[in-house]
Design a protein around this motif. Sequence first.
Motif, PDB file in Angstrom:
ATOM      1  N   VAL A  71       0.844  -1.196   0.000  1.00  0.00           N
ATOM      2  CA  VAL A  71       0.000   0.000   0.000  1.00  0.00           C
ATOM      3  C   VAL A  71       0.878   1.244   0.000  1.00  0.00           C
ATOM      4  O   VAL A  71       1.818   1.344   0.790  1.00  0.00           O
ATOM      5  CB  VAL A  71      -0.926   0.014   1.241  1.00  0.00           C
ATOM      6  N   MET A  72       0.555   2.191  -0.890  1.00  0.00           N
ATOM      7  CA  MET A  72       1.291   3.443  -0.999  1.00  0.00           C
ATOM      8  C   MET A  72       0.321   4.615  -0.857  1.00  0.00           C
ATOM      9  O   MET A  72      -0.364   4.967  -1.814  1.00  0.00           O
ATOM     10  CB  MET A  72       1.994   3.529  -2.354  1.00  0.00           C
ATOM     11  N   PRO A  73       0.208   5.220   0.321  1.00  0.00           N
ATOM     12  CA  PRO A  73      -0.629   6.409   0.464  1.00  0.00           C
ATOM     13  C   PRO A  73      -0.051   7.565  -0.366  1.00  0.00           C
ATOM     14  O   PRO A  73       1.166   7.692  -0.485  1.00  0.00           O
ATOM     15  CB  PRO A  73      -0.571   6.731   1.955  1.00  0.00           C
ATOM     16  N   PHE A  74      -0.903   8.387  -0.932  1.00  0.00           N
ATOM     17  CA  PHE A  74      -0.441   9.470  -1.795  1.00  0.00           C
ATOM     18  C   PHE A  74       0.501  10.427  -1.087  1.00  0.00           C
ATOM     19  O   PHE A  74       1.442  10.932  -1.684  1.00  0.00           O
ATOM     20  CB  PHE A  74      -1.623  10.244  -2.383  1.00  0.00           C
ATOM     21  N   TYR A  75       0.296  10.683   0.194  1.00  0.00           N
ATOM     22  CA  TYR A  75       1.148  11.646   0.892  1.00  0.00           C
ATOM     23  C   TYR A  75       2.568  11.117   1.121  1.00  0.00           C
ATOM     24  O   TYR A  75       3.467  11.885   1.466  1.00  0.00           O
ATOM     25  CB  TYR A  75       0.516  12.107   2.210  1.00  0.00           C
ATOM     26  N   LEU A  76       2.799   9.815   0.906  1.00  0.00           N
ATOM     27  CA  LEU A  76       4.144   9.251   1.035  1.00  0.00           C
ATOM     28  C   LEU A  76       4.853   9.089  -0.311  1.00  0.00           C
ATOM     29  O   LEU A  76       6.015   8.717  -0.360  1.00  0.00           O
ATOM     30  CB  LEU A  76       4.094   7.897   1.746  1.00  0.00           C
ATOM     31  N   LEU A  77       4.161   9.366  -1.420  1.00  0.00           N
ATOM     32  CA  LEU A  77       4.763   9.279  -2.752  1.00  0.00           C
ATOM     33  C   LEU A  77       5.474  10.586  -3.069  1.00  0.00           C
ATOM     34  O   LEU A  77       4.894  11.667  -2.960  1.00  0.00           O
ATOM     35  CB  LEU A  77       3.699   9.004  -3.809  1.00  0.00           C
ATOM     36  N   LYS A  78       6.732  10.487  -3.499  1.00  0.00           N
ATOM     37  CA  LYS A  78       7.533  11.673  -3.816  1.00  0.00           C
ATOM     38  C   LYS A  78       8.208  11.492  -5.171  1.00  0.00           C
ATOM     39  O   LYS A  78       8.490  10.382  -5.603  1.00  0.00           O
ATOM     40  CB  LYS A  78       8.624  11.884  -2.753  1.00  0.00           C
ATOM     41  N   ASP A  79       8.499  12.604  -5.828  1.00  0.00           N
ATOM     42  CA  ASP A  79       9.282  12.618  -7.076  1.00  0.00           C
ATOM     43  C   ASP A  79       8.726  11.680  -8.137  1.00  0.00           C
ATOM     44  O   ASP A  79       9.478  10.973  -8.807  1.00  0.00           O
ATOM     45  CB  ASP A  79      10.751  12.279  -6.804  1.00  0.00           C
ATOM     46  N   CYS A  80       7.415  11.660  -8.322  1.00  0.00           N
ATOM     47  CA  CYS A  80       6.797  10.774  -9.311  1.00  0.00           C
ATOM     48  C   CYS A  80       6.961  11.349 -10.712  1.00  0.00           C
ATOM     49  O   CYS A  80       6.777  12.538 -10.945  1.00  0.00           O
ATOM     50  CB  CYS A  80       5.317  10.581  -9.013  1.00  0.00           C
ATOM     51  N   GLU A  81       7.324  10.478 -11.645  1.00  0.00           N
ATOM     52  CA  GLU A  81       7.475  10.842 -13.050  1.00  0.00           C
ATOM     53  C   GLU A  81       6.771   9.802 -13.903  1.00  0.00           C
ATOM     54  O   GLU A  81       6.846   8.606 -13.602  1.00  0.00           O
ATOM     55  CB  GLU A  81       8.946  10.858 -13.456  1.00  0.00           C
ATOM     56  N   ILE A  82       6.129  10.237 -14.958  1.00  0.00           N
ATOM     57  CA  ILE A  82       5.529   9.330 -15.927  1.00  0.00           C
ATOM     58  C   ILE A  82       6.493   9.232 -17.097  1.00  0.00           C
ATOM     59  O   ILE A  82       6.846  10.244 -17.702  1.00  0.00           O
ATOM     60  CB  ILE A  82       4.148   9.816 -16.392  1.00  0.00           C
TER      61      ILE A  82
END
Length: 103
Positions: A71-82
């Motif tokens: 599980v990855m809560p949005f507030y713990l996701l950093k530096d996301c790139e598509i």
Amino acid sequence: MALNRNHSEGGGVIVNNSENVLMTYDHVEITFSDIEPMPDAFKGTKKGSVFLTPYRVIFVSKGKDAMQSFVMPFYLLKDCEIKQPVFGANYIKGTVKAEAGGM
């Protein structure tokens, strides 16, 4: 982030009463890097499904693996790139930070 907390015996996902699943994607692969030391549950490429809720991303693996769900809560996701390479599948690359005192 949480490991092995949101999967059911039949391969489905378990969400809280206040959540609903917005989107589901099958045939997803997830890999982990830059973890020292690397626990066995995070080694290799995992295949399964992703469930998107308003608060988090839930990965549920297919088959028998040490990682049944992640599980990855949005507030713990950093530096996301598509990433959209010319040759190859599109993918999302980012960092998941562990929550202080979390499991």
